[in-house]
Design a protein around this motif. Sequence first.
Motif, short mmCIF file in Angstrom:
data_model
loop_
_atom_site.label_atom_id
_atom_site.label_comp_id
_atom_site.label_asym_id
_atom_site.label_seq_id
_atom_site.Cartn_x
_atom_site.Cartn_y
_atom_site.Cartn_z
N MET A 191 -24.68 -8.29 -0.97
CA MET A 191 -25.05 -7.67 -2.26
C MET A 191 -23.15 -8.82 -2.25
SD MET A 191 -26.31 -4.70 -4.04
CE MET A 191 -27.91 -4.65 -3.11
N GLN A 192 -23.26 -8.71 -3.60
CA GLN A 192 -21.47 -9.00 -3.99
C GLN A 192 -20.90 -8.05 -4.10
OE1 GLN A 192 -22.38 -11.33 -7.50
NE2 GLN A 192 -19.18 -10.61 -7.61
N ASP A 193 -19.46 -7.72 -4.23
CA ASP A 193 -18.56 -6.66 -4.33
C ASP A 193 -18.67 -6.76 -5.94
OD1 ASP A 193 -18.25 -5.14 -1.87
OD2 ASP A 193 -17.10 -6.20 -1.50
N ILE A 194 -18.77 -5.84 -6.25
CA ILE A 194 -18.29 -5.61 -7.73
C ILE A 194 -16.82 -5.24 -8.42
CG2 ILE A 194 -19.53 -3.42 -8.87
CD1 ILE A 194 -20.14 -4.69 -11.61
N LEU A 195 -16.91 -3.99 -7.48
CA LEU A 195 -15.51 -3.25 -7.50
C LEU A 195 -14.24 -3.26 -5.71
CD1 LEU A 195 -13.09 -2.25 -8.90
CD2 LEU A 195 -14.20 0.21 -8.63
N LYS A 196 -13.26 -3.89 -6.05
CA LYS A 196 -12.94 -4.27 -4.59
C LYS A 196 -11.36 -3.51 -4.68
CE LYS A 196 -12.66 -6.25 -0.29
NZ LYS A 196 -12.78 -7.34 0.55
N ILE A 197 -10.98 -2.36 -4.03
CA ILE A 197 -9.78 -1.66 -4.37
C ILE A 197 -8.89 -2.17 -2.50
CG2 ILE A 197 -8.64 0.25 -4.37
CD1 ILE A 197 -10.32 -0.20 -6.81
N GLU A 198 -8.41 -2.59 -3.22
CA GLU A 198 -7.51 -2.78 -1.28
C GLU A 198 -6.17 -2.35 -1.35
OE1 GLU A 198 -7.86 -7.31 -1.76
OE2 GLU A 198 -9.29 -7.04 -0.72
N GLN A 199 -5.63 -1.05 -1.01
CA GLN A 199 -4.78 -0.29 -0.10
C GLN A 199 -3.85 0.03 -1.48
OE1 GLN A 199 -3.01 -0.91 3.50
NE2 GLN A 199 -5.82 -0.66 3.62
N LEU A 200 -4.92 0.80 -1.92
CA LEU A 200 -3.92 1.71 -3.39
C LEU A 200 -2.81 2.14 -3.37
CD1 LEU A 200 -5.64 2.23 -6.76
CD2 LEU A 200 -5.08 3.99 -5.95
N THR A 201 -1.95 2.20 -3.63
CA THR A 201 -1.13 3.71 -3.81
C THR A 201 -0.51 3.25 -5.16
OG1 THR A 201 -0.35 2.77 -1.58
CG2 THR A 201 1.07 4.05 -2.77
N CYS A 202 -0.80 4.64 -5.71
CA CYS A 202 -0.68 5.24 -6.93
C CYS A 202 -0.74 6.87 -7.40
CB CYS A 202 -1.52 5.24 -8.19
SG CYS A 202 -3.05 5.75 -7.88
N GLY A 203 0.75 7.19 -8.03
CA GLY A 203 0.05 8.15 -8.63
C GLY A 203 1.78 9.02 -9.28
N TYR A 204 2.15 9.87 -9.16
CA TYR A 204 3.61 10.04 -10.12
C TYR A 204 4.62 10.63 -9.57
CZ TYR A 204 -0.73 11.67 -11.39
OH TYR A 204 -1.89 12.04 -12.51
N GLU A 205 5.78 10.59 -10.09
CA GLU A 205 6.68 10.04 -9.50
C GLU A 205 7.84 10.62 -8.76
OE1 GLU A 205 9.44 7.29 -10.43
OE2 GLU A 205 7.68 6.69 -11.48
N SER A 206 7.61 12.11 -8.96
CA SER A 206 8.32 13.53 -8.35
C SER A 206 6.71 13.87 -7.32
CB SER A 206 9.12 13.97 -8.91
OG SER A 206 8.81 14.69 -9.72
N LYS A 207 5.90 13.61 -7.84
CA LYS A 207 4.48 14.39 -7.34
C LYS A 207 3.93 14.03 -6.43
CE LYS A 207 4.47 17.47 -11.58
NZ LYS A 207 4.36 17.96 -12.91
N PHE A 208 2.04 14.67 -6.91
CA PHE A 208 1.51 13.63 -5.98
C PHE A 208 1.24 12.50 -6.31
CE2 PHE A 208 -3.26 12.92 -5.72
CZ PHE A 208 -3.35 13.58 -4.26
N ASN A 209 0.61 11.70 -5.53
CA ASN A 209 0.24 10.22 -4.68
C ASN A 209 -0.48 10.10 -4.00
OD1 ASN A 209 2.93 8.44 -6.10
ND2 ASN A 209 3.96 10.14 -5.03
N ILE A 210 -1.67 9.02 -4.40
CA ILE A 210 -2.63 9.11 -3.20
C ILE A 210 -2.24 7.56 -2.74
CG2 ILE A 210 -4.69 9.77 -4.13
CD1 ILE A 210 -5.36 7.53 -5.66
N ARG A 211 -2.68 7.31 -1.29
CA ARG A 211 -1.93 5.96 -0.48
C ARG A 211 -3.15 5.24 0.55
NH1 ARG A 211 2.01 9.79 -0.62
NH2 ARG A 211 4.43 8.86 -0.95
N ASP A 212 -3.05 4.26 0.42
CA ASP A 212 -4.08 3.28 0.77
C ASP A 212 -4.78 3.23 1.25
OD1 ASP A 212 -1.28 2.11 2.14
OD2 ASP A 212 -1.35 3.73 3.55
#
Length: 143
Positions: free
Chosen positions: A1-22
């Motif tokens: 079955m094909q991937d419809i969404l693939k997230i790779e090593q995503l890092t995002c968040g807020y300037e001086s606050k919380f971030n999610i990594r990898d």
Amino acid sequence: MQDILKIEQLTCGYESKFNIRDISFSIKKGTFTGIIGPNGSGKTTLFRGITGSLKLKEGRMLLNGKNLAKFDYKKKAQNIAIVTQNIEASFITVEDYVLMGRLPYHSRFTFFESNKDYDIAYKYMKLTNTFHLKNKFMTELSG
């Protein structure tokens, strides 16, 4: 079955606050996927990164094999939608809320929904067993 969404090593968040990594995962076409976790664990931050309301610091996202960062706003809106538990539109019916999802498909200066818009909205409301709620206000629904 094909991937419809693939997230790779995503890092995002807020300037001086919380971030999610990898963050890495993929979602197969035709599957239902849930993101669960305690309050403050990054679920909303993840969705904001996926939708582009938070800029990615690292990583990439592929939608049907295409880099989501290359999508313009209209193309992104045609392919991704998030419905949050807290609705800010207080006096809007379920039907009108679902029809808002058709806006990215309208041409400029189109002010009214077409029969096609209603047909598509009704199709997916029936598919998700929400058609019977179409005349209720969003604020009348349980979270």
